[in-house]
Design a protein around this motif. Structure first.
Motif, short mmCIF file in Angstrom:
data_model
loop_
_atom_site.label_atom_id
_atom_site.label_comp_id
_atom_site.label_asym_id
_atom_site.label_seq_id
_atom_site.Cartn_x
_atom_site.Cartn_y
_atom_site.Cartn_z
N ARG A 84 0.84 -1.21 0.00
CA ARG A 84 0.00 0.00 0.00
C ARG A 84 0.87 1.25 0.00
NH1 ARG A 84 -2.21 2.98 4.45
NH2 ARG A 84 -4.13 4.07 3.90
N ILE A 85 0.44 2.26 -0.78
CA ILE A 85 1.05 3.59 -0.79
C ILE A 85 -0.05 4.58 -0.44
CG2 ILE A 85 2.27 5.32 -2.16
CD1 ILE A 85 3.37 3.06 -3.88
N PRO A 86 -0.09 5.07 0.80
CA PRO A 86 -1.22 5.90 1.25
C PRO A 86 -1.49 7.13 0.39
CG PRO A 86 0.07 5.19 3.12
CD PRO A 86 0.84 4.78 1.90
N ALA A 87 -0.45 7.74 -0.19
CA ALA A 87 -0.66 8.93 -1.01
C ALA A 87 -1.39 8.61 -2.32
CB ALA A 87 0.68 9.60 -1.31
N HIS A 88 -1.42 7.33 -2.67
CA HIS A 88 -2.10 6.90 -3.91
C HIS A 88 -2.97 5.68 -3.58
CE1 HIS A 88 0.50 9.59 -6.23
NE2 HIS A 88 1.50 9.13 -5.49
N PRO A 89 -4.07 5.89 -2.86
CA PRO A 89 -4.88 4.77 -2.37
C PRO A 89 -5.46 3.89 -3.47
CG PRO A 89 -6.02 6.86 -2.07
CD PRO A 89 -4.62 7.20 -2.45
#
Length: 217
Positions: A84-89
């Motif tokens: 997961r990459i929080p800035a690009h959900p």
């Protein structure tokens, strides 16, 4: 450390020192790693740098079955996949974003990390139970000298001055330090455990005195 021609095993921590949902730094011959235990209790070992900005993952946190970086929250599975990459959900992280991981096994209350491709598993320490770990500000050779012994594949059998027989697992650390894991017979009484803990403190002081003497000479 147990070695063969294909790889080696390092006893990086005691099982009791890594509760569920925690991450700690640990040292192997290949360098520092992030050692963590998921919420379900599974142990993993990975490189201690996030591929994004190089933040130490041992400063991060465990969420469920993933390790997350404290900087931007990038999350990784036990196998090193970026989850997961929080800035690009809405983005599925590309497979090229991965953590280097190391083989890890847990047995007899000790967590072992493999370097290379060891053919066999880590040593079995049947009949022994871990007591504690401590760090000596002394090189491993000086800890061996203080214990009047030499560590082998299954550790160092130390005959302490109080008459106890204690097993030591020695792991070289940075800056001339040594991580010492102390193990006793599983049937040891509470009094014997207390005595062994005190004896290990004495051993540490003896090794540190040898190191200080060497620096002064």
């Amino acid at each position: 450390m147990l070695s063969d021609t294909t790889g080696s095993w390092t006893p990086v921590a005691l099982s009791a020192d890594l509760p569920k949902g925690t991450v700690v730094p640990a040292r192997t011959p290949a360098g520092q790693i992030a050692l963590w235990r998921s919420r379900s209790g599974r142990v993993a070992a990975s490189a201690d740098r996030c591929p994004h900005r190089g933040m130490r993952l041992s400063h991060g946190f465990v969420r469920g079955e993933a390790l997350s970086c404290i900087y931007h929250g990038w999350s990784y599975t036990r196998t090193g996949t970026c989850l997961r990459i929080p800035a690009h959900p809405g983005l599925t992280p590309p497979e090229t974003i991965r953590l280097e991981t190391q083989r890890v096994e847990e047995s007899d209350g000790v967590i072992w990390v493999g370097a290379g491709q060891p053919v066999a598993g880590p040593p079995r320490l049947e009949g022994l139970v871990p007591l504690r770990s401590l760090v000596a500000d002394a090189r491993t050779q000086l800890v061996e000298a203080a214990a009047n012994g030499k560590a082998g594949p299954n550790g160092l059998v130390w005959h302490a001055h109080n008459g106890q027989t204690i097993r030591l697992l020695l792991v070289p650390q940075d800056a001339g330090q040594t991580l010492i894991h102390v193990l006793l017979d599983k049937d040891s009484s509470l009094a014997a455990r207390i005595a062994a803990s005190r004896a290990s403190e004495t051993l540490r002081r003896m090794a540190e005195a040898l190191q200080a003497k060497g620096k002064a000479s």
